[in-house]
Design a protein around this motif. Structure first.
Motif, PDB file in Angstrom:
ATOM      1  N   THR A 198       0.847  -1.185   0.000  1.00 15.29           N
ATOM      2  CA  THR A 198       0.000   0.000   0.000  1.00 15.29           C
ATOM      3  C   THR A 198       0.887   1.242   0.000  1.00 15.29           C
ATOM      4  O   THR A 198       2.112   1.151   0.158  1.00 15.29           O
ATOM      5  N   SER A 199       0.297   2.398  -0.163  1.00 20.05           N
ATOM      6  CA  SER A 199       1.072   3.643  -0.153  1.00 20.05           C
ATOM      7  C   SER A 199       1.846   3.791   1.156  1.00 20.05           C
ATOM      8  O   SER A 199       3.013   4.214   1.162  1.00 20.05           O
ATOM      9  N   GLU A 200       1.192   3.428   2.259  1.00 20.66           N
ATOM     10  CA  GLU A 200       1.838   3.534   3.567  1.00 20.66           C
ATOM     11  C   GLU A 200       3.016   2.560   3.667  1.00 20.66           C
ATOM     12  O   GLU A 200       4.102   2.914   4.161  1.00 20.66           O
ATOM     13  N   ARG A 201       2.818   1.325   3.175  1.00 15.50           N
ATOM     14  CA  ARG A 201       3.885   0.330   3.251  1.00 15.50           C
ATOM     15  C   ARG A 201       5.034   0.691   2.312  1.00 15.50           C
ATOM     16  O   ARG A 201       6.203   0.496   2.661  1.00 15.50           O
ATOM     17  N   ILE A 202       4.722   1.215   1.139  1.00 17.74           N
ATOM     18  CA  ILE A 202       5.763   1.633   0.203  1.00 17.74           C
ATOM     19  C   ILE A 202       6.650   2.703   0.835  1.00 17.74           C
ATOM     20  O   ILE A 202       7.882   2.684   0.690  1.00 17.74           O
ATOM     21  N   ALA A 203       6.039   3.638   1.563  1.00 18.86           N
ATOM     22  CA  ALA A 203       6.813   4.681   2.236  1.00 18.86           C
ATOM     23  C   ALA A 203       7.788   4.079   3.242  1.00 18.86           C
ATOM     24  O   ALA A 203       8.885   4.616   3.454  1.00 18.86           O
ATOM     25  N   GLU A 204       7.414   2.961   3.850  1.00 12.51           N
ATOM     26  CA  GLU A 204       8.296   2.282   4.794  1.00 12.51           C
ATOM     27  C   GLU A 204       9.405   1.508   4.081  1.00 12.51           C
ATOM     28  O   GLU A 204      10.526   1.385   4.597  1.00 12.51           O
ATOM     29  N   VAL A 205       9.086   0.970   2.899  1.00 14.86           N
ATOM     30  CA  VAL A 205      10.037   0.134   2.155  1.00 14.86           C
ATOM     31  C   VAL A 205      11.108   0.969   1.451  1.00 14.86           C
ATOM     32  O   VAL A 205      12.263   0.537   1.327  1.00 14.86           O
ATOM     33  N   ILE A 206      10.744   2.151   0.992  1.00 22.60           N
ATOM     34  CA  ILE A 206      11.660   2.987   0.200  1.00 22.60           C
ATOM     35  C   ILE A 206      13.034   3.159   0.862  1.00 22.60           C
ATOM     36  O   ILE A 206      14.067   2.959   0.203  1.00 22.60           O
ATOM     37  N   PRO A 207      13.119   3.526   2.155  1.00 26.69           N
ATOM     38  CA  PRO A 207      14.457   3.711   2.755  1.00 26.69           C
ATOM     39  C   PRO A 207      15.304   2.439   2.736  1.00 26.69           C
ATOM     40  O   PRO A 207      16.521   2.516   2.554  1.00 26.69           O
ATOM     41  N   PHE A 208      14.667   1.278   2.899  1.00 26.64           N
ATOM     42  CA  PHE A 208      15.407   0.020   2.874  1.00 26.64           C
ATOM     43  C   PHE A 208      15.970  -0.259   1.473  1.00 26.64           C
ATOM     44  O   PHE A 208      17.094  -0.732   1.325  1.00 26.64           O
ATOM     45  N   VAL A 209      15.159   0.024   0.449  1.00 29.20           N
ATOM     46  CA  VAL A 209      15.605  -0.186  -0.929  1.00 29.20           C
ATOM     47  C   VAL A 209      16.774   0.741  -1.254  1.00 29.20           C
ATOM     48  O   VAL A 209      17.798   0.314  -1.814  1.00 29.20           O
ATOM     49  N   MET A 210      16.654   2.003  -0.875  1.00 34.50           N
ATOM     50  CA  MET A 210      17.712   2.968  -1.170  1.00 34.50           C
ATOM     51  C   MET A 210      18.992   2.644  -0.397  1.00 34.50           C
ATOM     52  O   MET A 210      20.108   2.756  -0.925  1.00 34.50           O
ATOM     53  N   GLU A 211      18.842   2.212   0.830  1.00 40.02           N
ATOM     54  CA  GLU A 211      20.007   1.844   1.637  1.00 40.02           C
ATOM     55  C   GLU A 211      20.720   0.634   1.039  1.00 40.02           C
ATOM     56  O   GLU A 211      21.956   0.602   0.951  1.00 40.02           O
ATOM     57  N   THR A 212      19.932  -0.354   0.614  1.00 38.75           N
ATOM     58  CA  THR A 212      20.526  -1.555   0.020  1.00 38.75           C
ATOM     59  C   THR A 212      21.230  -1.223  -1.289  1.00 38.75           C
ATOM     60  O   THR A 212      22.332  -1.714  -1.560  1.00 38.75           O
ATOM     61  N   ALA A 213      20.609  -0.394  -2.114  1.00 39.63           N
ATOM     62  CA  ALA A 213      21.237   0.019  -3.379  1.00 39.63           C
ATOM     63  C   ALA A 213      22.558   0.732  -3.107  1.00 39.63           C
ATOM     64  O   ALA A 213      23.544   0.525  -3.828  1.00 39.63           O
ATOM     65  N   ALA A 214      22.594   1.560  -2.069  1.00 38.60           N
ATOM     66  CA  ALA A 214      23.822   2.277  -1.723  1.00 38.60           C
ATOM     67  C   ALA A 214      24.905   1.307  -1.247  1.00 38.60           C
ATOM     68  O   ALA A 214      26.089   1.466  -1.588  1.00 38.60           O
ATOM     69  N   GLU A 215      24.520   0.290  -0.485  1.00 40.81           N
ATOM     70  CA  GLU A 215      25.485  -0.697   0.004  1.00 40.81           C
ATOM     71  C   GLU A 215      26.100  -1.481  -1.158  1.00 40.81           C
ATOM     72  O   GLU A 215      27.321  -1.694  -1.215  1.00 40.81           O
ATOM     73  N   ILE A 216      25.243  -1.906  -2.098  1.00 42.05           N
ATOM     74  CA  ILE A 216      25.731  -2.646  -3.263  1.00 42.05           C
ATOM     75  C   ILE A 216      26.620  -1.740  -4.115  1.00 42.05           C
ATOM     76  O   ILE A 216      27.662  -2.173  -4.628  1.00 42.05           O
ATOM     77  N   SER A 217      26.226  -0.494  -4.256  1.00 40.99           N
ATOM     78  CA  SER A 217      27.009   0.462  -5.044  1.00 40.99           C
ATOM     79  C   SER A 217      28.408   0.634  -4.455  1.00 40.99           C
ATOM     80  O   SER A 217      29.403   0.673  -5.191  1.00 40.99           O
ATOM     81  N   ARG A 218      28.493   0.747  -3.143  1.00 37.11           N
ATOM     82  CA  ARG A 218      29.806   0.894  -2.503  1.00 37.11           C
ATOM     83  C   ARG A 218      30.670  -0.329  -2.759  1.00 37.11           C
ATOM     84  O   ARG A 218      31.878  -0.221  -2.994  1.00 37.11           O
ATOM     85  N   CYS A 219      30.056  -1.498  -2.723  1.00 37.47           N
ATOM     86  CA  CYS A 219      30.780  -2.743  -2.971  1.00 37.47           C
ATOM     87  C   CYS A 219      31.294  -2.793  -4.409  1.00 37.47           C
ATOM     88  O   CYS A 219      32.466  -3.097  -4.661  1.00 37.47           O
ATOM     89  N   PHE A 220      30.430  -2.465  -5.367  1.00 31.54           N
ATOM     90  CA  PHE A 220      30.821  -2.484  -6.775  1.00 31.54           C
ATOM     91  C   PHE A 220      31.877  -1.429  -7.068  1.00 31.54           C
ATOM     92  O   PHE A 220      32.832  -1.673  -7.804  1.00 31.54           O
ATOM     93  N   ALA A 221      31.708  -0.237  -6.505  1.00 35.49           N
ATOM     94  CA  ALA A 221      32.649   0.847  -6.766  1.00 35.49           C
ATOM     95  C   ALA A 221      34.041   0.470  -6.281  1.00 35.49           C
ATOM     96  O   ALA A 221      35.042   0.740  -6.943  1.00 35.49           O
ATOM     97  N   LYS A 222      34.105  -0.175  -5.134  1.00 34.70           N
ATOM     98  CA  LYS A 222      35.396  -0.603  -4.583  1.00 34.70           C
ATOM     99  C   LYS A 222      36.039  -1.659  -5.471  1.00 34.70           C
ATOM    100  O   LYS A 222      37.222  -1.579  -5.812  1.00 34.70           O
ATOM    101  N   ASP A 223      35.250  -2.665  -5.882  1.00 32.14           N
ATOM    102  CA  ASP A 223      35.786  -3.742  -6.725  1.00 32.14           C
ATOM    103  C   ASP A 223      36.289  -3.209  -8.055  1.00 32.14           C
ATOM    104  O   ASP A 223      37.360  -3.575  -8.536  1.00 32.14           O
ATOM    105  N   GLN A 224      35.498  -2.318  -8.684  1.00 30.58           N
ATOM    106  CA  GLN A 224      35.867  -1.822 -10.008  1.00 30.58           C
ATOM    107  C   GLN A 224      37.012  -0.822  -9.945  1.00 30.58           C
ATOM    108  O   GLN A 224      37.784  -0.708 -10.881  1.00 30.58           O
ATOM    109  N   ALA A 225      37.144  -0.114  -8.834  1.00 32.26           N
ATOM    110  CA  ALA A 225      38.243   0.833  -8.690  1.00 32.26           C
ATOM    111  C   ALA A 225      39.566   0.108  -8.562  1.00 32.26           C
ATOM    112  O   ALA A 225      40.616   0.638  -8.947  1.00 32.26           O
ATOM    113  N   GLU A 226      39.546  -1.110  -8.016  1.00 34.20           N
ATOM    114  CA  GLU A 226      40.779  -1.872  -7.830  1.00 34.20           C
ATOM    115  C   GLU A 226      41.373  -2.338  -9.153  1.00 34.20           C
ATOM    116  O   GLU A 226      42.575  -2.538  -9.263  1.00 34.20           O
ATOM    117  N   VAL A 227      40.526  -2.492 -10.204  1.00 33.91           N
ATOM    118  CA  VAL A 227      41.020  -2.992 -11.490  1.00 33.91           C
ATOM    119  C   VAL A 227      41.991  -2.026 -12.139  1.00 33.91           C
ATOM    120  O   VAL A 227      43.129  -2.393 -12.454  1.00 33.91           O
TER     121      VAL A 227
END
Length: 275
Positions: A235-264
């Motif tokens: 629902t709209s209310e539940r989506i508002a709760e989920v959004i921060p988790f999705v953005m946080e997870t995307a940021a965590e994966i991004s940091r992991c990828f950025a580190k791996d690709q920078a090492e090359v």
């Protein structure tokens, strides 16, 4: 049975012929002459030779100048590495998606943009009793009606994004699908401001999704993640709760990828310095 042109398969198209020629090679027979290839694919020599020459132009096929034998070309190796890289991206993202699904209780995905389509590389299934998210790994989906597709496209380099939108068809799937470039570009502007994207039953009635971009080296978008579930739960209310988790997870994966690709490139510089 062969026809007058030596083609064993009636109605065989150019793509079929090209695929047949490429698949004529194997670990047991990495090099073949024109006669062997012609016999294996059921085409006459002139047709086979013409296709081989065209494939050589694109480096899909190589010919040994000494023996005249044909073999698969370096371009296939390069494309294979792209596939391997994509699969590696998915494996890196997997544990983060598992944690995300555990936290929000809905199915999560990691996907990339392939040409003008979205391809899911990882899918972590929800343990909810009702699971109606019909996504399939490796299937190609339109970008304009998926949250993960919107999230990726919104943050592409401008010229790349413009070229993609110029050839997009914006097919209608539900009454909520965005079907014009103008409306879609407005949607992308909103996504760039807030950092996430929504699919409000735009691809499949009854399914809602939240997506966010995943970045690699130097902040370039390399994929995206999404959480999807039935509209009755998201629902709209539940989506508002989920959004921060999705953005946080995307940021965590991004940091992991950025580190791996920078090492090359760093490793390459170190190797060059040692020479």
């Amino acid at each position: 049975m062969s026809d007058a042109t030596g083609n064993k398969r009636n109605g065989q198209g150019v793509v079929d012929k090209v695929a047949a020629i490429l698949m004529a090679f194997s670990f047991d027979d990495p090099e073949l002459d024109l006669r062997e290839i012609s016999q294996r694919v059921g085409l006459n020599k002139s047709t086979t030779c013409r296709i081989l020459r065209k494939l050589m132009q694109y480096r899909f096929i190589e010919q040994d100048p000494a023996t005249g034998l044909y073999r698969l070309g370096i371009r296939l190796f390069e494309l294979g590495n792209l596939v391997a890289d994509n699969l590696k991206l998915g494996e890196v993202a997997r544990p983060y998606l598992e944690a995300l699904t555990e936290r929000v209780g809905e199915t999560s995905h990691f996907a990339v943009l392939s040409g003008d389509r979205i391809v899911h590389l990882v899918r972590i299934e929800s343990q909810q009793a009702i699971r109606v998210v019909p996504s399939r790994l490796g299937e190609r989906y339109p970008f304009h009606c998926l949250s993960v597709g919107k999230a990726i496209v919104a943050f592409l380099p401008e010229e790349e994004r413009k070229a993609l939108l110029a050839r997009a068809e914006f097919e209608k799937f539900t009454n909520r699908t965005i079907t014009s470039r103008t409306a879609f570009e407005k949607e992308l502007e909103k996504i760039r401001r807030c950092g996430y994207a929504l699919d409000n039953e735009e691809f499949i009635e009854g399914i809602r999704c939240v997506g966010a971009p995943v970045r690699g080296y130097k902040g370039r978008v390399i994929g995206g993640i999404s959480v999807a579930g039935p509209a009755m739960r998201l629902t709209s209310e539940r989506i508002a709760e989920v959004i921060p988790f999705v953005m946080e997870t995307a940021a965590e994966i991004s940091r992991c990828f950025a580190k791996d690709q920078a090492e090359v490139p760093e490793k390459k510089l170190q190797e060059a310095a040692r020479r």
